[in-house]
Design a protein around this motif. Sequence first.
Motif, PDB file in Angstrom:
ATOM      1  N   PRO A   1       0.830  -1.209   0.000  1.00  0.00           N
ATOM      2  CA  PRO A   1       0.000   0.000   0.000  1.00  0.00           C
ATOM      3  C   PRO A   1       0.862   1.256   0.000  1.00  0.00           C
ATOM      4  N   GLN A   2       0.406   2.249  -0.688  1.00  0.00           N
ATOM      5  CA  GLN A   2       1.110   3.536  -0.680  1.00  0.00           C
ATOM      6  C   GLN A   2       0.098   4.622  -0.364  1.00  0.00           C
ATOM      7  N   GLY A   3       0.370   5.390   0.679  1.00  0.00           N
ATOM      8  CA  GLY A   3      -0.523   6.472   1.061  1.00  0.00           C
ATOM      9  C   GLY A   3      -1.685   6.001   1.902  1.00  0.00           C
ATOM     10  N   ALA A   4      -2.732   6.843   2.054  1.00  0.00           N
ATOM     11  CA  ALA A   4      -3.886   6.526   2.877  1.00  0.00           C
ATOM     12  C   ALA A   4      -5.136   7.037   2.182  1.00  0.00           C
ATOM     13  N   GLY A   5      -6.276   6.693   2.780  1.00  0.00           N
ATOM     14  CA  GLY A   5      -7.532   7.119   2.174  1.00  0.00           C
ATOM     15  C   GLY A   5      -8.153   6.001   1.367  1.00  0.00           C
ATOM     16  N   ARG A   6      -8.657   6.354   0.185  1.00  0.00           N
ATOM     17  CA  ARG A   6      -9.305   5.349  -0.656  1.00  0.00           C
ATOM     18  C   ARG A   6      -8.437   4.991  -1.844  1.00  0.00           C
ATOM     19  N   VAL A   7      -8.670   3.784  -2.386  1.00  0.00           N
ATOM     20  CA  VAL A   7      -7.803   3.280  -3.459  1.00  0.00           C
ATOM     21  C   VAL A   7      -8.057   4.075  -4.741  1.00  0.00           C
ATOM     22  N   LEU A   8      -6.968   4.588  -5.330  1.00  0.00           N
ATOM     23  CA  LEU A   8      -7.045   5.293  -6.601  1.00  0.00           C
ATOM     24  C   LEU A   8      -6.665   4.381  -7.751  1.00  0.00           C
ATOM     25  N   ARG A   9      -5.511   3.748  -7.564  1.00  0.00           N
ATOM     26  CA  ARG A   9      -5.034   2.866  -8.646  1.00  0.00           C
ATOM     27  C   ARG A   9      -4.642   1.516  -8.049  1.00  0.00           C
ATOM     28  N   GLN A  10      -4.670   0.501  -8.915  1.00  0.00           N
ATOM     29  CA  GLN A  10      -4.195  -0.804  -8.474  1.00  0.00           C
ATOM     30  C   GLN A  10      -3.375  -1.442  -9.566  1.00  0.00           C
ATOM     31  N   GLU A  11      -2.457  -2.293  -9.159  1.00  0.00           N
ATOM     32  CA  GLU A  11      -1.629  -3.003 -10.114  1.00  0.00           C
ATOM     33  C   GLU A  11      -1.367  -4.386  -9.576  1.00  0.00           C
ATOM     34  N   PRO A  12      -1.629  -5.469 -10.281  1.00  0.00           N
ATOM     35  CA  PRO A  12      -2.202  -5.525 -11.628  1.00  0.00           C
ATOM     36  C   PRO A  12      -3.678  -5.124 -11.646  1.00  0.00           C
ATOM     37  N   ALA A  13      -4.187  -5.025 -12.835  1.00  0.00           N
ATOM     38  CA  ALA A  13      -5.565  -4.571 -13.005  1.00  0.00           C
ATOM     39  C   ALA A  13      -6.545  -5.631 -12.546  1.00  0.00           C
ATOM     40  N   ALA A  14      -7.764  -5.194 -12.264  1.00  0.00           N
ATOM     41  CA  ALA A  14      -8.817  -6.126 -11.865  1.00  0.00           C
ATOM     42  C   ALA A  14      -9.051  -7.124 -12.983  1.00  0.00           C
ATOM     43  N   GLY A  15      -9.306  -8.393 -12.622  1.00  0.00           N
ATOM     44  CA  GLY A  15      -9.596  -9.410 -13.615  1.00  0.00           C
ATOM     45  C   GLY A  15      -8.391 -10.265 -13.959  1.00  0.00           C
ATOM     46  N   THR A  16      -7.177  -9.850 -13.491  1.00  0.00           N
ATOM     47  CA  THR A  16      -6.005 -10.694 -13.704  1.00  0.00           C
ATOM     48  C   THR A  16      -6.180 -11.965 -12.871  1.00  0.00           C
ATOM     49  N   LEU A  17      -5.753 -13.108 -13.430  1.00  0.00           N
ATOM     50  CA  LEU A  17      -5.854 -14.350 -12.675  1.00  0.00           C
ATOM     51  C   LEU A  17      -5.025 -14.222 -11.386  1.00  0.00           C
ATOM     52  N   LEU A  18      -5.637 -14.573 -10.301  1.00  0.00           N
ATOM     53  CA  LEU A  18      -4.968 -14.401  -9.008  1.00  0.00           C
ATOM     54  C   LEU A  18      -3.659 -15.174  -8.935  1.00  0.00           C
ATOM     55  N   GLN A  19      -3.664 -16.353  -9.561  1.00  0.00           N
ATOM     56  CA  GLN A  19      -2.477 -17.189  -9.430  1.00  0.00           C
ATOM     57  C   GLN A  19      -1.270 -16.580 -10.114  1.00  0.00           C
ATOM     58  N   GLU A  20      -1.512 -15.560 -10.955  1.00  0.00           N
ATOM     59  CA  GLU A  20      -0.393 -14.912 -11.636  1.00  0.00           C
ATOM     60  C   GLU A  20       0.055 -13.654 -10.918  1.00  0.00           C
ATOM     61  N   VAL A  21      -0.638 -13.299  -9.868  1.00  0.00           N
ATOM     62  CA  VAL A  21      -0.326 -12.059  -9.160  1.00  0.00           C
ATOM     63  C   VAL A  21       0.749 -12.325  -8.112  1.00  0.00           C
ATOM     64  N   ARG A  22       1.824 -11.574  -8.193  1.00  0.00           N
ATOM     65  CA  ARG A  22       2.885 -11.723  -7.215  1.00  0.00           C
ATOM     66  C   ARG A  22       2.717 -10.711  -6.089  1.00  0.00           C
TER      67      ARG A  22
END
Lengths: 694, 369
Positions: free
Chosen positions: A664-685
């Motif tokens: 996480p970087q910063g506080a408040g509400r999520v602005l951006r995420q990486e990887p994008a939504a819909g990426t297969l979880l098993q590929e997310v490091r």
Amino acid sequence: MAKKRLKEREKRKPPVVRAGKGQSVRIRLVLLLFLLIYAGIAARLIMFQIDPDLRFADEELKHIGEISIQRPRGDIVDRNGRILATDRTVPSLWVDPSEVDDPNAMVHYLMARLGFDEADVYERVTRTKANGDRMRFVWLKQRMTDAEAARLGDINDAPEPEALHIQNEYLRYYPEGELAAQTLGFVNGKGQGEGIEGQYDKYLHSEDGRRVARVDGSKRRNMLGYWTLQYEPPSGGDRVQLTLDSTMQRSLELKLDQALSFSEASRAMGILMDSHTGDILALATRPAFDPNRYMEFEAAARKNRAVMDLFEPGSAFKIVTAAAALELGLLSPDDKIDCMGGRFNPYGRPISDTHILNVAPFSECFAVSSNIAIVKVASLIGPDRLEEWIQRFGFGKRSALGLSGESAGIFRPQEQWSRLSMGSLPMGQEIAVNILQLARAFSVIANGGYLVEPTLVKEIVSSEGDVVFRTQKAERKRILSEETARTMRELCYRVVSHGGTGSLAAIPEYRVGGKTGTAQIAPYNENRYTAVFAGFAPLANPRLTCVIVVHEPMIGRHYGGLVCGPVFKGVMRAALVQLNVTQDPMSAEDWRGVVAGEQGMGELANLVLPLLEPDAFEEDLDGLELIPAQEDKTHAGPRMPDFGGMTKREAKALGVSLGLPWDPQGAGRVLRQEPAAGTLLQEVRLCKLVFSNG
Amino acid sequence: MRRESTLLLTTVLALVMIGVIMVYSASAAYASAEERLFRQLLYVALGLAVLFLAIHFDYRRLAQPFLFRFLVLLSLALLVLVLIPGIGVARGGAQRWIEISGFSFQPSEFAKFSLLLLLAVKLSQNREQIKSFTHGYLPCVLIILTFAGLILAERDLGTPVVLCAAGFFMLLLAGAPLRYLVPSIIPAALAVYVLSITSEYRYRRLTAFLDPWSHSDREGYQLIQSMNAFVKGSMWGLGPGGGEQKLFYLPAAHTDFIFAVWGEETGLIGSLFLIGLFVLLLFLSLRIALHAPDLFGTLLASGIASLIVFQAAFNMAVATGLLPTKGLPLPFISHGGTSLIVFMGLMGIVINIGTQATATSRVRPATAH
């Protein structure tokens, strides 16, 4: 010339003195004298053979010695052969007072190293027999600890090293400490044991053998190897192999401890069982004790409460009622039931629901654990068949484990039922069960309808390598049709996935079926509860059944799903990964149901989140990576959710529940995420989230 | 008398071989058994060298004044030296050894040879002189007592007894009047008795000898173990190497009590055989003495025979419980270098006398001139 010289020399030579007649006589005299002497010695030698002193026979007895051939008590090992209990040799120190010439120096030496009482040790090193002679053997310190042995050092440095002796003795040792302590039990100094130690003592117990042989004359009386007179081999000391898996056992104990600290409960218990064979893979009660120091704990702490303690199963028991109704064809999951807005009073006592429903399909009623619905279903079954079905599921009977103190549970026959019973029994009241019974009942659903017998001992192997005992699995008894079992599994899945009470037990990679339970402990006015979660996974082909019970959790955190769900999740997930079970992932839609269920619990869910941190048990898996087996690379597993707009707390909860390492970087509400939504979880490091106030 | 000489040599070699085997067997329980065996073999090699040197050395040249005086003075000097702390080495309470670069030497063993030589020379010079008490008998007794006294100072009672006995036999064979000899036994026996009861350890040994079973824990122990060996050996023995007493039951199994090990491993038959060898040795030596070319040879041969056979008898009597324990090795058998080498040398002298004697040269009247 030469002749002359020779003659002159002859003349100079003194006359030869020759022996006379006197010599001749005296030489014969000397010969005779010696012949007499030798005849005397010969006579003596002959007398030894003809008439030996009988005392020589007694003397011979001193040439015969006996040694005992020590054999340690048998080991107790887990299913993979990992040692859980063993005999360790520890040094004991003794003194031979007859060899001590300077007691003061010896006392000084011993006191400096072992911190003895001066008067006591002086008495020991100078102890005498009744006849005034010094004794030959006095214990100084039996079973020294490693630290004591280290402090003593080399006894050859002692002032009179020949007086001190080290003898190795056996000491029961539990290398894993508290692991499975109540199941293993302990052995006291007299060899009496509790737990497995006590129950299987006739196998574990060892008898020393002995060898009688001629010995040499040294102080050590070494046996003369070629001259054995009698030999009795040592016996016993068989190795008991349990069905437990120490890794799963540790993971269960760790999670239970976390649940204890979270809920401030008095006690937590759990079982992990092979759904098909009934092999108990983990069985724990916390808090536990260290069998290496068993005497420091109260008897109560050493009891195997997991099999002794009875509790009301509460809603978890509803599977019995539901399964009976389904099997009897009285009900299908889609049948609509009127839950009367949460209020119902058929037997003179109000029955209420926490989660208020009106008319809803049974599957939904089951998912939110509606009491009204289950009581209505039970009325369709009727008391006769309900009693029969409760017995079919194995309640009210002791398991075949034979563990001492195991209770049969409390289940009264129908004659003793009250007017209220049909309103209580279907939802798990008026009945008390132990954890084994509940695990067995859930296994029936998990394995497709068979009642399995829980087993704890896999086999027993003698020191000679013969298998002297092997648990014989009785023919599995079918009590439920395959069809009904499958339907029940679907119903149990909804408990976890469709915003049901078991949301916190959900595992993304493995679909979980289960049922929560929360029961009040009598007397009911004191607000003491038992929280239960029982379930199995993976849903497609369940391998493991797990039951978690927490006694007397803090009020407000006492719901089964809340306290026990995370424990279940952690234990089950680690076990399935360890067993390399192929994935049975939840669909994205179902996962939303989980999230919804968590949100339904409000703030409490956030409190419980720390329990879901996976790192706590990762360390104990000995480098085993918690990566579930992949079913199929192309198969669509759970995908990266959209964190957009979530609070940090929400994002963390979701991330952690998916097992995502996050950054996480910063506080408040999520602005951006990486990887994008819909990426297969098993590929997310790594899940990088950038917050609004960053 | 070549036949007697050859047979005597054979007898000696047989005894030496038995000794080698028994020393090894008796040391079996010790880690240093092989080392002891090799040491014993080394002593045997040295002993054989001395033996063959002596066989080929005309015994009459020993009577040369220069040589025997040198030997006697050297022996006495060594006996005095061994008493000086720093030069002499004490073992087991007795100061008997002089150590030179790892090898120890017992002057008292060498003294046996010089005393016999001195007496033989002196007594063979004039046959009649011994008949005189003041000019013949008393000086000889004083010589014997000088040697015995010096050795006694080493806290050794066994060797002086053997020396006195050998001296006594020399005087007897030289023709000393019985009226001197017989009364001499009384003060000698008295002295041994007094010495035995005044020293504490000797007294304990004496009481243990009289009743070993009441002292079976301590002083009687060794004796009981020794006698038990003979009992266990039975008729044919437990076989070479098969004995048990040597396994830390019997102290000094490879030295003073080696006869017990032999008795246990070869039985009564073996023990009688060993006695037979010593009797044969005595018989052959005395036969040689009888036929020796001169009185010096007669006295030397018979004196040597008496000394060896007396010491053997004493050792066997101790091992069988007929005499109180004295630290005396069994000639040729017990482990110990000086003793073996000196005894082999002495037998070489006897064999040399034997080769020069002739069966026909019967004892002749001394009126040769």
